[in-house]
Design an enzyme around this catalytic site. Structure first.
Site, PDB file in Angstrom:
ATOM      1  N   ALA A 106       7.499  -1.220 -14.840  1.00 23.92           N
ATOM      2  CA  ALA A 106       6.439  -2.170 -14.518  1.00 23.92           C
ATOM      3  C   ALA A 106       5.527  -2.260 -15.746  1.00 23.92           C
ATOM      4  O   ALA A 106       5.539  -1.371 -16.601  1.00 23.92           O
ATOM      5  CB  ALA A 106       5.666  -1.657 -13.316  1.00 23.92           C
ATOM      6  N   GLU A 109      14.613   0.604 -11.049  1.00 22.23           N
ATOM      7  CA  GLU A 109      14.566   0.182  -9.638  1.00 22.23           C
ATOM      8  C   GLU A 109      15.163  -1.212  -9.474  1.00 22.23           C
ATOM      9  O   GLU A 109      15.889  -1.485  -8.525  1.00 22.23           O
ATOM     10  CB  GLU A 109      13.125   0.223  -9.129  1.00 22.23           C
ATOM     11  CG  GLU A 109      12.611   1.656  -9.001  1.00 22.23           C
ATOM     12  CD  GLU A 109      11.162   1.722  -8.583  1.00 22.23           C
ATOM     13  OE1 GLU A 109      10.300   1.254  -9.365  1.00 22.23           O
ATOM     14  OE2 GLU A 109      10.879   2.223  -7.488  1.00 22.23           O
ATOM     15  N   GLY A 120      10.285   0.791 -12.835  1.00 19.00           N
ATOM     16  CA  GLY A 120      10.631  -0.466 -12.178  1.00 19.00           C
ATOM     17  C   GLY A 120      11.884  -1.106 -12.761  1.00 19.00           C
ATOM     18  O   GLY A 120      12.593  -1.843 -12.065  1.00 19.00           O
ATOM     19  N   GLU A 147       7.703   7.686 -13.385  1.00 18.93           N
ATOM     20  CA  GLU A 147       6.386   7.380 -12.808  1.00 18.93           C
ATOM     21  C   GLU A 147       5.509   8.616 -12.642  1.00 18.93           C
ATOM     22  O   GLU A 147       4.279   8.535 -12.759  1.00 18.93           O
ATOM     23  CB  GLU A 147       6.557   6.688 -11.445  1.00 18.93           C
ATOM     24  CG  GLU A 147       6.997   5.239 -11.513  1.00 18.93           C
ATOM     25  CD  GLU A 147       8.509   5.045 -11.578  1.00 18.93           C
ATOM     26  OE1 GLU A 147       9.236   6.022 -11.879  1.00 18.93           O
ATOM     27  OE2 GLU A 147       8.974   3.918 -11.332  1.00 18.93           O
TER      28      GLU A 147
HETATM   29  N1  3HC Z   1       4.122  -1.325 -19.763  1.00 24.06           N
HETATM   30  C1  3HC Z   1       3.380  -1.858 -20.763  1.00 24.06           C
HETATM   31  N2  3HC Z   1       3.494  -1.501 -22.046  1.00 24.06           N
HETATM   32  C2  3HC Z   1       4.404  -0.553 -22.337  1.00 24.06           C
HETATM   33  C3  3HC Z   1       5.214   0.043 -21.356  1.00 24.06           C
HETATM   34  C4  3HC Z   1       5.041  -0.380 -20.017  1.00 24.06           C
HETATM   35  N3  3HC Z   1       5.790   0.120 -19.018  1.00 24.06           N
HETATM   36  N4  3HC Z   1       6.013   0.952 -21.954  1.00 24.06           N
HETATM   37  C5  3HC Z   1       5.718   0.914 -23.261  1.00 24.06           C
HETATM   38  N5  3HC Z   1       4.745   0.010 -23.494  1.00 24.06           N
HETATM   39  C6  3HC Z   1       4.195  -0.369 -24.794  1.00 24.06           C
HETATM   40  C7  3HC Z   1       3.437   0.769 -25.453  1.00 24.06           C
HETATM   41  O1  3HC Z   1       2.102   0.815 -25.005  1.00 24.06           O
HETATM   42  C8  3HC Z   1       3.548   0.372 -26.911  1.00 24.06           C
HETATM   43  O2  3HC Z   1       2.610  -0.649 -27.131  1.00 24.06           O
HETATM   44  P1  3HC Z   1       1.912  -0.827 -28.570  1.00 24.06           P
HETATM   45  O3  3HC Z   1       3.030  -1.069 -29.540  1.00 24.06           O
HETATM   46  O4  3HC Z   1       0.997  -1.953 -28.366  1.00 24.06           O
HETATM   47  O5  3HC Z   1       1.215   0.476 -28.814  1.00 24.06           O
HETATM   48  C9  3HC Z   1       4.929  -0.237 -27.005  1.00 24.06           C
HETATM   49  O6  3HC Z   1       5.281  -0.609 -25.667  1.00 24.06           O
HETATM   50  C10 3HC Z   1       5.997   0.685 -27.530  1.00 24.06           C
HETATM   51  O7  3HC Z   1       5.955   1.908 -26.798  1.00 24.06           O
HETATM   52  P2  3HC Z   1       6.228   3.304 -27.501  1.00 24.06           P
HETATM   53  O8  3HC Z   1       5.381   3.435 -28.697  1.00 24.06           O
HETATM   54  O9  3HC Z   1       6.110   4.341 -26.437  1.00 24.06           O
HETATM   55  O10 3HC Z   1       7.741   3.120 -27.966  1.00 24.06           O
HETATM   56  P3  3HC Z   1       8.936   4.153 -27.940  1.00 24.06           P
HETATM   57  O11 3HC Z   1      10.099   3.442 -28.491  1.00 24.06           O
HETATM   58  O12 3HC Z   1       8.522   5.452 -28.538  1.00 24.06           O
HETATM   59  O13 3HC Z   1       9.216   4.459 -26.392  1.00 24.06           O
HETATM   60  C11 3HC Z   1       9.580   3.936 -24.083  1.00 24.06           C
HETATM   61  C12 3HC Z   1       9.658   3.443 -25.551  1.00 24.06           C
HETATM   62  C13 3HC Z   1      10.569   5.089 -23.868  1.00 24.06           C
HETATM   63  C14 3HC Z   1       9.927   2.782 -23.195  1.00 24.06           C
HETATM   64  C15 3HC Z   1       8.159   4.452 -23.813  1.00 24.06           C
HETATM   65  O14 3HC Z   1       7.246   3.464 -24.193  1.00 24.06           O
HETATM   66  C16 3HC Z   1       7.870   4.779 -22.375  1.00 24.06           C
HETATM   67  O15 3HC Z   1       8.198   5.851 -21.921  1.00 24.06           O
HETATM   68  N6  3HC Z   1       7.224   3.840 -21.675  1.00 24.06           N
HETATM   69  C17 3HC Z   1       6.757   4.063 -20.317  1.00 24.06           C
HETATM   70  C18 3HC Z   1       7.871   3.916 -19.343  1.00 24.06           C
HETATM   71  C19 3HC Z   1       7.350   4.097 -17.949  1.00 24.06           C
HETATM   72  O16 3HC Z   1       6.526   4.947 -17.664  1.00 24.06           O
HETATM   73  N7  3HC Z   1       7.842   3.290 -17.038  1.00 24.06           N
HETATM   74  C20 3HC Z   1       7.413   3.319 -15.661  1.00 24.06           C
HETATM   75  C21 3HC Z   1       6.243   2.431 -15.488  1.00 24.06           C
HETATM   76  S1  3HC Z   1       5.524   2.578 -13.908  1.00 24.06           S
HETATM   77  C22 3HC Z   1       6.565   1.707 -12.902  1.00 24.06           C
HETATM   78  O17 3HC Z   1       7.557   1.175 -13.357  1.00 24.06           O
HETATM   79  C23 3HC Z   1       6.122   1.593 -11.494  1.00 24.06           C
HETATM   80  C24 3HC Z   1       7.198   1.082 -10.609  1.00 24.06           C
HETATM   81  O18 3HC Z   1       7.856   2.149  -9.995  1.00 24.06           O
HETATM   82  C25 3HC Z   1       6.640   0.207  -9.502  1.00 24.06           C
END
Ligand code: 3HC
Length: 693
Positions: A62, A104, A101, A124
């Site tokens: 998400a 999912e 997400g 998450e």
């Molecule tokens: N939403 C918005 N922005 C995100 C994002 C997300 N889910 N994931 C990464 N970004 C952004 C980062 O803030 C960063 O932005 P910036 O360049 O402006 O600083 C950019 O994407 C790149 O991220 P990283 O520097 O972390 O890049 P990496 O290549 O090192 O890692 C990644 C990539 C493995 C995808 C890592 O970013 C990550 O772990 N992201 C989070 C993933 C996550 O937690 N997903 C679950 C979200 S909650 C959800 O999905 C709820 C659902 O169940 C309803």
């Protein structure tokens, strides 16, 4: 333009999401997928749908930036449901990481094919959440509840081959052309028709699994609310219908989303990504290539740094002026490698390759060609200046000259060289190969290139590098002084060490300040304070720690410190002798002893941090308040779910903090508690530290 496009490939519609950097499921992406799937489903010539992504990864979740704002339609759970109920077979073609997400949505698809080097996961929990688009109900139906709990509670991605083994995906793409393999796979899927996970039963499970899991995770999830809710949601998947389970998941997800813990963890996530953005140092700043490093000083810190550099692939020379020191350092490194192999973290081959890149030397001439030097000698200005003068003579032009000082003035160290622009502080934390924080200390002459190079090095060493300015103790240790100072005063005022430690531990700190002091060694701080000329003229200042250090009670290493330790044990045992010593010292200094509440302990120690953090912001030592939070959550055991001291202050309310600081000023004097102007201004104008960024 929509970030989602569709193209026909014969009878298959390929829907491509292109929403850089990580294809997060923003409102536009959700809407784009919903509409593309609806159009393809209504198209009689379309026999299958593939959802894939452009760029470096499949959907990484998400869009976290939308969290905390009013949700916009289409909602993710509805989109996942729409995909699953689609009458045309839908296939997710995954590369990079399908996370949260994103995974999912892939589970809402009828089939999943993933590139060989792809991974899937539900991280998450790292954001204080649980999967909120039916991940807790679908994954157990694919993998069984035990594996699902493991994946969701750890938050760790699972690689494609393991995901295939656990049935989380159906096929691995071997050819290197994911979409081509997905198109071939589509033929099988068309023949089989849609396969909906919601219609599968969760494999039989022993109901004891859930309580056993609760017990198992308790030590590492202390104080956190989302892990227990994850266990509940997965438990529901095993004893309720799919729809009931989803309704429960939603309820639990919304509770987590509204929690201050999730807000803190989301702040920590973005703050860690913001630290790399340093004004004036942009993507175009040249970065020097670092393939070889010399570490000066073979003590525990030097050896830890050397090991960290070796495991990142660099060639390492450890330099010390004593044979014994070098032998000890080399043994430490060999021991760390052996431990890594024993725990299955490092392969035997990698260990041999690493040790093959390692050498020791006593001669500066042998390191003249290295790309970077990291000095980790005794914390003494004269000694460090001698080392830097010697380095300046031998090192090739362009080499980076770094010091691992934890407190000393970088500019003065740099003045021993003719190239202050190449000098920088790289403050590692002990144990250097484990702690994630690297304080990157810029001197007044440090060049942008050296800062950019240091940020790149931090990533390579798998650390989070925070660029800070030059002042005593930089960010972490400067603030630690205020935190420790209040702990010390509280001891004299009548709070027992174990009471202070338990109070702060229960609040979420990784350990209490007195346990930490014993671990670090009370002699270390004592020595630093003896060298300082700018300490307050106050006989109570760090008196307990100094008294114990002067008695040879250094902490764990001498078996006695603020606590005592049984032979061979690291467990701190409260020591009545220390209690009596502190009471006598209080009397000698005329400090009145009294009952002290847990709230006062928290407020004095944590607000002490906030006040110093505000001064650090006033002095321009960091770019933004979040940088301070990253330092404290990664280097000093500050609870990540509280976001860091400055985020904690923002969420507590700066007006409330300011009021308390004024009260402390009236009670304990202005020397320590005079409110910083910045805190006063922000409190009075209803703003936050984060508004300054
Ligand atoms: N939403 C918005 N922005 C995100 C994002 C997300 N889910 N994931 C990464 N970004 C952004 C980062 O803030 C960063 O932005 P910036 O360049 O402006 O600083 C950019 O994407 C790149 O991220 P990283 O520097 O972390 O890049 P990496 O290549 O090192 O890692 C990644 C990539 C493995 C995808 C890592 O970013 C990550 O772990 N992201 C989070 C993933 C996550 O937690 N997903 C679950 C979200 S909650 C959800 O999905 C709820 C659902 O169940 C309803």
């Amino acid at each position: 333009m929509s970030p989602v496009t569709s193209a026909p490939h014969g009878a298959v519609t390929v829907i491509t999401v292109d929403n850089p950097p990580v294809n997060a499921l923003s409102q536009a992406v959700r809407e784009g997928i919903a509409s593309a799937v609806a159009i393809a489903e209504a198209d009689d010539t379309c026999e299958a749908i593939i959802i894939t992504c452009a760029g470096r990864t499949f959907i990484a979740g998400a869009d976290i930036k939308e969290f905390g704002k009013p949700p916009l339609e289409p909602y993710l759970p509805d989109l996942v449901s729409q995909v699953e109920t689609c009458e045309t077979p839908v296939i997710a073609a995954i590369h990079g990481t399908a996370l949260g997400g994103g995974f999912e949505l892939a589970m809402g698809c009828h089939y999943r094919i993933a590139a060989k080097n792809a991974a899937v996961g539900l991280p998450e929990v790292n954001l204080g959440l649980l999967p909120g688009a039916s991940g807790t109900q679908r994954l157990p139906r694919l993998t069984g509840a035990a594996k699902a709990l493991d994946v969701i509670l750890s938050g760790r991605p699972v690689n494609a081959s393991a995901a295939l083994e656990y049935s989380a995906i159906d096929k691995v793409s071997e050819s290197g052309d994911l979409v081509a393999d997905a198109l071939t796979f589509a033929k099988e899927c068309i023949a089989l028709g849609p396969r909906r996970i919601r219609e599968l039963a969760v494999p039989e499970v022993d109901p004891a699994l859930f309580d056993e899991t609760r017990k198992k995770i308790a030590p590492r999830t202390r104080g956190l609310i989302s892990p227990e809710k994850i266990v509940q949601a997965v438990e529901w998947s095993t004893r309720a219908s799919f729809d009931e389970g989803c309704a429960k998941e939603r309820e639990l997800f919304l509770e987590c989303m509204a929690s201050s813990q999730s807000a803190g963890l989301r702040h920590a996530f973005f703050a860690e990504r913001a630290v790399g953005k340093v004004p004036g140092v942009d993507r175009n700043t040249p970065v020097r290539e670092l393939n070889s490093v010399a570490i000066i000083g073979a003590g525990t810190m030097g050896a830890g740094i050397a090991y960290n550099c070796l495991t990142s692939g660099m060639a390492v020379t450890l330099l010390d002026n004593s044979d014994d020191g070098l032998e000890r350092g080399a043994n430490t490194i060999r021991g760390l490698y052996a431990g890594g192999v024993e725990r299955g973290k490092i392969s035997e081959d990698d260990m041999q390759a690493g040790l093959g890149r390692f050498e020791t030397s006593q001669n500066y001439a042998n390191i003249s060609g290295v790309d970077i030097v990291i000095e980790a000698v005794f914390e003494n200005m004269a000694v460090k200046k001698d080392v830097f003068a010697a380095l300046d003579k031998v090192l090739k032009p362009g080499a980076v000259l770094a010091t691992n000082t934890s407190t000393l003035n970088i500019d003065e160290i740099a003045s021993a060289t003719r190239r202050p622009e190449d000098v920088i502080g790289l403050h590692f934390f002990s144990p250097a190969h484990i702690m994630r924080l690297l304080e990157i200390v810029r001197g007044k002459d440090t060049s942008k290139e050296i800062i950019a190079t240091s940020l790149t090095l931090a990533k390579r060493l798998r650390k989070v590098g925070v660029v800070v300015g030059n002042c005593f103790g930089f960010v972490g240790n400067r603030m630690l002084y205020s935190y420790g100072r209040e702990n010390q005063f509280l001891l004299l005022e009548g709070a027992a060490p174990e009471y202070i430690d338990k109070t702060l531990y229960d609040w979420g700190m990784a350990m209490g300040p007195n346990v930490m002091g014993d671990l670090a060694g009370l002699d270390v701080g004592h020595k630093v304070r003896r060298e300082r000329t700018d300490l307050p003229d106050d006989p109570r200042f760090y008196r307990v720690a100094d008294m114990l250090a002067e008695m040879g009670r250094y902490g764990q290493k001498t078996g006695k410190g603020t606590y005592r330790y049984e032979d061979g044990s690291r467990k701190p045992v409260p020591d009545a002798e220390v209690g009596a010593l502190i009471a006598a010292e209080s009397e000698r200094l005329g400090v009145q002893r009294r009952e002290i509440s847990g709230d006062e302990i928290i407020e004095r120690c944590i607000y002490g941090l906030v006040v110093e953090g505000a001064r650090i912001l006033e002095d321009g030592i960091v770019t933004r308040s979040g940088d301070i939070d990253v330092v404290w959550t990664n280097g000093y055991g500050f609870p990540r779910h509280r976001g860091g001291p400055m985020h904690y202050a923002d969420t507590t309310g700066l007006d409330k903090i300011y009021e308390k600081v004024c009260e402390f000023e009236a009670r304990f004097g202005s020397m320590y508690w005079e409110p910083p102007v910045l805190l006063k201004e922000l409190a009075e104008s209803g703003r936050k530290f984060s508004d300054l960024a």
